[in-house]
Enzyme design. Structure first.
Site, PDB file in Angstrom:
ATOM      1  N   GLU A  77      -1.997  -1.926   7.871  1.00 24.62           N
ATOM      2  CA  GLU A  77      -1.599  -2.027   6.241  1.00 24.62           C
ATOM      3  C   GLU A  77      -1.703  -3.455   5.945  1.00 24.62           C
ATOM      4  OE1 GLU A  77      -1.232   0.276   3.952  1.00 24.62           O
ATOM      5  OE2 GLU A  77      -1.724   2.076   5.643  1.00 24.62           O
ATOM      6  N   SER A 117     -19.582  39.802  -0.296  1.00 21.68           N
ATOM      7  CA  SER A 117     -20.361  39.930  -1.494  1.00 21.68           C
ATOM      8  C   SER A 117     -19.626  39.500  -2.757  1.00 21.68           C
ATOM      9  CB  SER A 117     -20.487  41.422  -1.721  1.00 21.68           C
ATOM     10  OG  SER A 117     -21.372  41.784  -0.783  1.00 21.68           O
TER      11      SER A 117
END
Length: 876
Positions: A114, A394
């Site tokens: 960081e 489907s």
């Protein structure tokens, strides 16, 4: 001598002149640079003054650096769709640790990742800031951040996450103040207790701070027990907490951990050998099962946290936020009930799971989420409504097949396709099958979708690909929120490699019910920060398709529920105009064989449907495959439909359920079923051949069908009995209509009934004469004669009827009574008996004496004739 002198003089003069010129040139250049420096100095002064003034103005609105907030975090209030509070997300779930309790390996991992110069700068890293400025100039503001750990603390506690110059200036100002008031160790301690680490388990508490993260992810309650690979993972997650959640996304988490290890090597915190050893440890081996901490509305709140944390470094546990959500508590409670109680739904076993997503059709607002069954047993944070990725079966057909065909090719709902043996267009010509391994011939795409036929669906996708390209199919799906980066032919029937979630499918289907407008499903409408700043999270609507596409797909999906042949009839709710689609998937062949599963067994069953108010997506199935975990038969595969029906009926009760309305871009026409291309019905088209279908305006059929023209009836029909032939002769005449058809195009159908019995087919012929031999004496024969089109037997005339009664006996020969005949005397010349018999002549049999009328009454025909008559009365 004179020449030489002149040369010297000239040379001297020339040298003198050049020297003066150079001096003059040097003097002019020096003056120019002095002026330039002066101008730059003045501009610099102006810039500094302007910058200082601007900086002063921007920092005026900065909040006060109230260090009391570091020790007194504020909980966040979460509100439902009606503005009522449903949760108070507080900080009591945090485990606070001091700097001395944070091991060096974790400090090194965090700082290397960081803020590598954390202990060197004064709250602002000028070197890193310079690189970020260049990136923001070249790539746009916000392209790269330069926040130090100190700046992140300021942003997390005092500022909103918006990316603006004003916020960045305030952030830098406050960071400088914080750095001057606090030691580096204190700032790092504040930071490591503030970080958000996503949700550890399904519906459970959010994870904040390194101590809580270590306990949830690794089962460690003492940070000194952290290994290098564990520390690297903890240091890497905060950049994107939800994306790097190791329980949900282990692959992404592993990549991020390895980047942290690389950075630690780069900044001299560890050796390359130590990094390689840590990389060799798999994420799954590092993690420990977590204890679930269920919360009311857990699945929905999980989605809320996902969306809020997308804002940036936001901690809903301590930031004192007001979060306004879209949840309908009544609907959410009912969804939870359907998943946790077996009152209405009988589940095959405890392993069966379900994911449910209910959203507002028009706004995309999430009303309820069903994250799974048996939540108390779920570990590792899996939400089946949002996280699961399953093949849709489907249910994908409206999205990848018929939707694009209508959108780009302007197909009508009547477009004809042939369901026949077929193959994919790959080099192996791989065959494609329907679910029942049968073929039904020519049909409309409406019928194909209602019957869920696979082959017509593939043909629709291929038609679009051939006409406008496969990228258009992908584009259509992307516009509906499905992040497909490619489309293959197998996708046409649901064979997606990526998989989809119930929430994604709900979002896609909602656009069909919203006139083609797609709104990304979302759980949060706005967030209000402590300083009063509001951030709206409502997504912008996107026009995903034309309104005619949306409506025509909707109308076709209605047939799935309302047609006698539709696969979704069990999901229908009386009184609701619903459009929807079923879907099932297949087990991989190796799984089928491994566990010896029944041929009809399936792992997943879907139903996705919508009204004008709600869109509901339901997935049911299994994650763990074995010999007991499968769905078999309509009772089990139909659970998704039963869940849909029950939930949709409950939430729609008492609402003004408006039906879908056709837009002006479509035209509804009566067409003759079976025509290809579509033809309008004629005045003679039979009623059972008339169907109504939708067409895009401008593409409507104009030709009227000639399959059914008026067939005139026969004329001069008569039936006569011939005693000699012992037969009924049936004749008629026919005048061919004045059409293009030839006389040979007509056939005559003759139906016969005896004594008002059931009519049977006597003959179907071209001639206009029929002979019925050996009729039953005394019976009444009735004939109906129908003219019909030979090529279209259903096109018939009105029947013409004619009847005849067959005489009961033949006319007898008149003879005198016996007692009135005089005896014949021998030798009478009239008596042939007296004549001598010539034995050489052939014998001639004399006719028998006919019976009297009384003898004939009640007699049946001879045996042979009786058999023929009986056969005729049975249908011949």
């Amino acid at each position: 001598m004179t020449e030489k002198y002149r040369s010297r003089v000239e040379r001297k003069q020339t040298t003198t002149h050049s020297s003066k010129k150079k001096k003059k040139t040097k003097k002019g250049a020096s003056a120019f640079f002095k002026q330039l420096i002066l101008i730059m100095f003045i501009l610099g002064i102006i810039g500094i003054v302007s910058g200082a003034a601007t900086f002063f103005i921007l920092v005026q609105g900065a909040p006060t650096l109230d260090t009391a907030l570091f020790k007194d975090p504020l909980s966040s209030k979460i509100y439902d769709m009606n503005g009522n509070e449903i949760a108070d997300w507080g900080a009591e779930q945090r485990t606070y640790v001091s700097y001395s309790e944070i091991p060096p390996v974790l400090r090194d991992a965090v700082i290397a990742t960081e803020d590598s110069r954390f202990f060197e700068h004064n709250g602002i890293d000028i070197i890193r800031l310079g690189g970020a400025v260049i990136a923001n100039v070249t790539d746009g503001f916000g392209a790269e951040g330069a926040s130090t750990i100190t700046q992140q603390v300021v942003k997390n506690y005092f500022l909103s996450p918006e990316k603006t110059i004003k916020r960045k200036v305030q952030e830098a100002w406050l960071a400088f103040q914080l750095d001057s008031q606090y030691k580096k160790e204190e700032i790092l301690e504040i930071y490591l207790n503030k970080i958000y680490y996503s949700n550890g388990d399904f519906g459970g508490k959010p994870i904040y701070g390194v101590a809580e993260a270590a306990e949830v992810y690794f089962g460690i309650d003492n940070l000194d027990q952290l290994s290098l690979e564990q520390a690297a993972l903890i240091a890497g997650i905060p950049q994107r907490p939800n994306a790097y959640n190791p329980f949900k996304h282990p692959e992404a988490a592993e990549k991020r951990r390895n980047i942290v290890l690389m950075l630690m090597v780069q900044h001299g915190k560890i050796t390359q050998e130590e990094a390689d050893a840590a990389k060799a440890v798999s994420i799954s081996d590092m993690l420990a099962p977590t204890n679930n901490n269920t919360t009311q509305y857990g699945a929905f709140l999980d989605q809320v946290i996902e969306e809020v944390t997308e804002l940036g470094d936001v901690d809903i546990s301590t930031d004192g936020l007001k979060i306004y959500t879209t949840i309908d508590p009544k609907a959410q409670s009912y969804v939870d009930k359907m998943l946790t109680e077996n009152g209405k739904i009988t589940y095959p076993n405890e392993e069966m799971q379900a994911g449910i997503a209910l959203i507002d059709t028009k706004t995309g607002e999430i009303r309820a989420l069903g994250g799974g069954r048996n939540n108390e047993n779920v570990q590792r944070g899996w939400n089946y409504a949002t996280d699961t990725r399953k093949q849709p079966g489907s249910t994908i057909k409206p999205i990848l097949d018929y939707g694009p065909a209508i959108e780009f090719l302007q197909w009508s709902t009547y477009e004809q396709v042939v369901d026949e043996p077929y193959t994919y267009s790959d080099k192996n010509n791989t065959p494609i099958h329907n679910w029942d391994r049968k073929y039904e011939g020519q049909m409309s795409i409406r019928t194909a979708l209602a019957r869920s036929r696979n082959i017509p669906a593939l043909k629709a996708m291929q038609a679009v690909a051939n006409e406008v390209g496969t990228d258009k199919v992908q584009q259509f799906a992307n516009n509906l929120g499905l992040p497909l980066d490619k489309v293959h032919e197998a996708y046409s029937i649901g064979g997606l490699t990526e998989g989809v979630s119930p929430l994604q499918m709900a979002g896609a289907y909602s656009a069909f019910g919203n006139s083609g407008i797609y709104v990304k499903p979302h759980a949060v409408t706005k967030v209000v920060f402590q300083n009063g700043t509001e951030v709206t999270l409502k997504p912008e609507p996107i026009k995903a398709m034309r309104d005619y596409t949306a409506f025509m797909i909707t109308d076709m999906l209605r047939s799935v529920l309302t047609s006698p042949i539709g696969t979704g009839r069990a999901a229908q709710v009386p009184g609701l105009d619903i459009a929807g689609k079923t879907g099932t998937t297949n087990f991989p062949a190796e799984i089928q064989d491994k566990y010896d599963l029944p041929n009809a067994a399936v792992p997943d069953s879907w139903f996705v449907g919508y009204t004008t108010d709600y869109t509901l997506s339901v997935w049911t199935g299994f994650d763990k495959f074995d010999q007991d975990n499968y769905l078999l038969g309509s009772e089990q595969t139909g659970i998704s439909k039963l869940l849909f029906r029950s939930i949709m009926e409950y939430i729609s009760d008492g609402k003004d359920n408006k039906p879908f309305q056709a837009p002006n871009s479509v035209e509804k026409l009566a067409v003759e079923n079976g025509t290809n291309p579509a033809k309008l019905v004629s005045e003679f088209t039979p009623e059972d051949k008339v169907i109504y279908e939708y067409f895009v305006k401008g593409t409507e059929p104009t030709e009227v069908s000639t399959n059914y023209i008026k067939i005139e009836p026969v004329t001069n029909a008569s039936a006569e009995y011939d005693e000699i032939l012992d037969a009924i002769g049936l004749t008629w005449e026919y005048i061919t209509p004045n059409t293009v058809e030839e006389p040979a195009d007509y056939t005559f159908e003759v139906m016969m009934s005896i004594d008002e019995g059931a009519p049977t087919l006597l003959s179907s012929q071209k001639d206009s004469t029929v002979l019925v031999e050996n009729p039953i004496k005394g019976a009444i024969y009735t004939f109906n004669i129908i003219a019909m089109n030979t090529n279209n037997p259903e096109n018939k005339s009105e029947p013409i009827s004619v009847s005849i009664t067959v005489p009961e006996f033949l006319n007898p020969i008149e003879l005198p009574p016996i007692d009135s005949v005089e005896p014949i005397e021998p030798g009478d010349p009239e008596n042939p008996i007296d004549e001598p018999i010539d034995e050489n002549e052939d014998e001639e049999e004399l006719p028998s004496t006919p019976s009297t009328d009384e003898d004939n009454i009640g007699d049946t025909p001879p045996a042979d004739n009786q058999g023929e008559d009986n056969s005729s009365s049975d249908g011949n």
